[in-house]
Design a protein around this motif. Structure first.
Motif, PDB file in Angstrom:
ATOM      1  N   GLY A  57       0.773  -1.231   0.000  1.00 53.88           N
ATOM      2  CA  GLY A  57       0.000   0.000   0.000  1.00 53.88           C
ATOM      3  C   GLY A  57       0.798   1.272   0.000  1.00 53.88           C
ATOM      4  N   ASN A  58       2.103   1.174  -0.190  1.00 51.62           N
ATOM      5  CA  ASN A  58       2.932   2.378  -0.240  1.00 51.62           C
ATOM      6  C   ASN A  58       2.921   2.954  -1.651  1.00 51.62           C
ATOM      7  OD1 ASN A  58       4.224   2.217   2.524  1.00 51.62           O
ATOM      8  ND2 ASN A  58       4.774   0.206   1.694  1.00 51.62           N
ATOM      9  N   SER A  59       2.794   4.254  -1.758  1.00 56.92           N
ATOM     10  CA  SER A  59       2.792   4.899  -3.073  1.00 56.92           C
ATOM     11  C   SER A  59       4.212   5.225  -3.502  1.00 56.92           C
ATOM     12  CB  SER A  59       1.966   6.180  -3.030  1.00 56.92           C
ATOM     13  OG  SER A  59       2.500   7.084  -2.071  1.00 56.92           O
ATOM     14  N   GLY A  60       4.403   5.340  -4.808  1.00 56.47           N
ATOM     15  CA  GLY A  60       5.718   5.695  -5.338  1.00 56.47           C
ATOM     16  C   GLY A  60       6.715   4.572  -5.174  1.00 56.47           C
ATOM     17  N   THR A  61       7.976   4.953  -5.090  1.00 54.36           N
ATOM     18  CA  THR A  61       9.057   3.971  -4.939  1.00 54.36           C
ATOM     19  C   THR A  61       9.843   4.276  -3.673  1.00 54.36           C
ATOM     20  OG1 THR A  61      10.551   5.323  -6.281  1.00 54.36           O
ATOM     21  CG2 THR A  61       9.278   3.618  -7.419  1.00 54.36           C
ATOM     22  N   PRO A  62      10.406   3.266  -3.018  1.00 47.92           N
ATOM     23  CA  PRO A  62      11.195   3.505  -1.804  1.00 47.92           C
ATOM     24  C   PRO A  62      12.513   4.186  -2.136  1.00 47.92           C
ATOM     25  CG  PRO A  62      11.347   1.207  -2.454  1.00 47.92           C
ATOM     26  CD  PRO A  62      10.328   1.837  -3.359  1.00 47.92           C
ATOM     27  N   HIS A  63      13.052   4.869  -1.145  1.00 52.86           N
ATOM     28  CA  HIS A  63      14.335   5.560  -1.332  1.00 52.86           C
ATOM     29  C   HIS A  63      15.468   4.564  -1.129  1.00 52.86           C
ATOM     30  CE1 HIS A  63      12.490   9.433  -1.751  1.00 52.86           C
ATOM     31  NE2 HIS A  63      11.908   9.344  -0.573  1.00 52.86           N
ATOM     32  N   LEU A  64      15.756   3.813  -2.183  1.00 52.19           N
ATOM     33  CA  LEU A  64      16.840   2.842  -2.141  1.00 52.19           C
ATOM     34  C   LEU A  64      18.115   3.461  -2.710  1.00 52.19           C
ATOM     35  CD1 LEU A  64      14.908  -0.309  -3.411  1.00 52.19           C
ATOM     36  CD2 LEU A  64      15.433   0.305  -1.051  1.00 52.19           C
ATOM     37  N   HIS A  65      19.236   2.841  -2.401  1.00 51.02           N
ATOM     38  CA  HIS A  65      20.520   3.296  -2.942  1.00 51.02           C
ATOM     39  C   HIS A  65      20.494   3.144  -4.467  1.00 51.02           C
ATOM     40  CE1 HIS A  65      24.914   3.958  -2.085  1.00 51.02           C
ATOM     41  NE2 HIS A  65      24.915   3.738  -3.377  1.00 51.02           N
ATOM     42  N   THR A  66      20.802   4.214  -5.174  1.00 47.81           N
ATOM     43  CA  THR A  66      20.854   4.168  -6.632  1.00 47.81           C
ATOM     44  C   THR A  66      22.303   4.321  -7.103  1.00 47.81           C
ATOM     45  OG1 THR A  66      20.432   6.553  -6.772  1.00 47.81           O
ATOM     46  CG2 THR A  66      18.520   5.085  -6.902  1.00 47.81           C
ATOM     47  N   PHE A  67      22.552   3.884  -8.330  1.00 41.52           N
ATOM     48  CA  PHE A  67      23.905   3.900  -8.883  1.00 41.52           C
ATOM     49  C   PHE A  67      23.921   4.710 -10.171  1.00 41.52           C
ATOM     50  CE2 PHE A  67      23.287   0.076  -6.386  1.00 41.52           C
ATOM     51  CZ  PHE A  67      24.401   0.077  -5.559  1.00 41.52           C
ATOM     52  N   ILE A  68      25.086   5.197 -10.537  1.00 38.24           N
ATOM     53  CA  ILE A  68      25.211   6.176 -11.602  1.00 38.24           C
ATOM     54  C   ILE A  68      25.106   5.547 -12.989  1.00 38.24           C
ATOM     55  CG2 ILE A  68      27.744   6.031 -11.850  1.00 38.24           C
ATOM     56  CD1 ILE A  68      27.660   9.192 -11.873  1.00 38.24           C
ATOM     57  N   GLU A  69      24.570   6.327 -13.933  1.00 35.40           N
ATOM     58  CA  GLU A  69      24.536   5.926 -15.336  1.00 35.40           C
ATOM     59  C   GLU A  69      25.910   6.169 -15.966  1.00 35.40           C
ATOM     60  OE1 GLU A  69      22.090   4.702 -17.185  1.00 35.40           O
ATOM     61  OE2 GLU A  69      20.322   4.931 -15.894  1.00 35.40           O
ATOM     62  N   ARG A  70      26.287   5.293 -16.876  1.00 33.07           N
ATOM     63  CA  ARG A  70      27.602   5.405 -17.529  1.00 33.07           C
ATOM     64  C   ARG A  70      27.783   6.765 -18.205  1.00 33.07           C
ATOM     65  NH1 ARG A  70      29.485   1.564 -22.631  1.00 33.07           N
ATOM     66  NH2 ARG A  70      31.349   2.758 -23.202  1.00 33.07           N
ATOM     67  N   ASP A  71      26.791   7.210 -18.985  1.00 34.61           N
ATOM     68  CA  ASP A  71      26.922   8.483 -19.697  1.00 34.61           C
ATOM     69  C   ASP A  71      27.033   9.655 -18.730  1.00 34.61           C
ATOM     70  OD1 ASP A  71      26.770   7.079 -22.047  1.00 34.61           O
ATOM     71  OD2 ASP A  71      24.690   7.624 -22.490  1.00 34.61           O
ATOM     72  N   ARG A  72      26.310   9.570 -17.620  1.00 35.80           N
ATOM     73  CA  ARG A  72      26.372  10.656 -16.630  1.00 35.80           C
ATOM     74  C   ARG A  72      27.750  10.716 -15.986  1.00 35.80           C
ATOM     75  NH1 ARG A  72      25.999  15.489 -15.743  1.00 35.80           N
ATOM     76  NH2 ARG A  72      25.478  16.178 -13.635  1.00 35.80           N
ATOM     77  N   LEU A  73      28.354   9.578 -15.756  1.00 34.96           N
ATOM     78  CA  LEU A  73      29.695   9.548 -15.191  1.00 34.96           C
ATOM     79  C   LEU A  73      30.687  10.245 -16.118  1.00 34.96           C
ATOM     80  CD1 LEU A  73      31.723   8.632 -13.069  1.00 34.96           C
ATOM     81  CD2 LEU A  73      31.791   6.396 -14.179  1.00 34.96           C
ATOM     82  N   GLN A  74      30.588   9.984 -17.411  1.00 36.34           N
ATOM     83  CA  GLN A  74      31.467  10.648 -18.380  1.00 36.34           C
ATOM     84  C   GLN A  74      31.271  12.165 -18.343  1.00 36.34           C
ATOM     85  OE1 GLN A  74      30.159   8.189 -21.815  1.00 36.34           O
ATOM     86  NE2 GLN A  74      32.332   7.739 -22.109  1.00 36.34           N
ATOM     87  N   GLU A  75      30.014  12.597 -18.252  1.00 41.68           N
ATOM     88  CA  GLU A  75      29.716  14.027 -18.218  1.00 41.68           C
ATOM     89  C   GLU A  75      30.341  14.699 -16.991  1.00 41.68           C
ATOM     90  OE1 GLU A  75      25.503  14.321 -18.249  1.00 41.68           O
ATOM     91  OE2 GLU A  75      25.274  13.728 -20.353  1.00 41.68           O
ATOM     92  N   ILE A  76      30.218  14.063 -15.837  1.00 42.22           N
ATOM     93  CA  ILE A  76      30.734  14.664 -14.614  1.00 42.22           C
ATOM     94  C   ILE A  76      32.248  14.762 -14.645  1.00 42.22           C
ATOM     95  CG2 ILE A  76      30.876  14.417 -12.103  1.00 42.22           C
ATOM     96  CD1 ILE A  76      28.156  13.044 -12.183  1.00 42.22           C
TER      97      ILE A  76
END
Length: 271
Positions: free
Chosen positions: A167-186
């Motif tokens: 019954g929880n709405s949305g998604t839980p705040h779990l640990h997320t990991f970076i996208e490859r393209d975003r890593l290159q940009e940073i």
């Protein structure tokens, strides 16, 4: 990210880390092979997020004349690394406790900066990479590995489904990991050039979900999101998550756990 939780967890599990960190050891070995292939003789090397010191010790063995510095936010890890370093004939790296966001080293100090599976625990990648750029000499090389966005997708998918079924709405705040393209940009935004990021998906297999979670706990890994709401560990949610994981992903006697490994290299150019 909750840095206090990260420091406490990795310090607490420092003694058990090497016995459980099989993936981490393989990835560190891959990184060391890349360093060997450089065919250079760096005078000063820095290992960020050294853990129990595997890469720093290997670098000291490869380059016995080099000054090797190593740091980790978890002092328990640093203490284990120091004990290992005491047995080196060529002298130990200098292990200290330090935050990757605020490196305690002077500018343009190092020829080579390395790091393996540490940056996924940082909240502010821009700050951390600017710090690496600051302490590198012009032309210096930055080699590191981190975990990409497909890491542990089976676990996150199963938990999200269970969370929503209750019954929880949305998604839980779990640990997320970076996208490859975003890593290159940073990396580019932090001032690096000659950037390369390669991706590889690896799977480990466990007898069951509880074995997977015990392995993650043994190396100090957990959900480090500072927005982690209360109640995520309710027994009903956990039991349903285990059932979903088993039903969706079990193959024969084992369940898979996927890790997207990102192998990155960059160079500090003339600004």
């Amino acid at each position: 990210m909750n840095k206090k939780k990260i420091k406490e967890s990795f310090s607490t599990h420092a003694v058990s880390y090497d016995q459980a960190a099989h993936l981490q050891e393989r990835v560190a070995g891959n990184l060391i092979e890349q360093v060997k292939a450089l065919d250079v003789s760096p005078e000063r090397i820095l290992d960020i997020g050294t853990g129990t010191g595997h890469i720093a010790l290997a670098c000291k063995g490869l380059f016995p004349e080099a000054a090797v510095q190593a740091c980790d936010i978890a002092y328990g890890m640093v203490a284990v690394a120091k004990v290992k370093g005491d047995s080196l004939v060529c002298g130990s790296p200098d292990f200290i406790g330090a935050d990757a966001d605020y490196l305690p080293y002077q500018a343009t100090t190092f020829d080579l900066v390395v790091s393996s599976l540490a940056y996924q625990w940082l909240a502010e990648w821009h700050c951390a990479f600017r710090e690496v750029n600051r302490v590198l000499k012009t032309g210096g090389v930055f080699y590191f590995t981190t975990l990409g966005s497909r890491t542990l997708f089976e676990l996150r998918d199963s938990y999200t489904s269970s969370f929503q079924e209750f019954g929880n709405s949305g998604t839980p705040h779990l640990h997320t990991f970076i996208e490859r393209d975003r890593l290159q940009e940073i990396l580019a935004e932090a001032g690096f050039s000659d950037i390369s990021v390669r991706s590889r998906l690896e799977r480990e297999h466990h007898r069951g979900v509880k074995d997977l979670l015990l392995n993650l706990r043994a190396i100090g890994a957990h959900n480090a999101s500072s927005r982690n709401p209360s109640g995520l560990g309710k027994p009903g949610v956990f039991r349903r998550m285990v059932a979903i994981y088993e039903n969706r992903y079990r193959t024969g006697l084992h369940i898979p756990a996927s890790y997207e490994l990102l192998f990155a290299s960059a160079r500090k150019g003339v600004r």
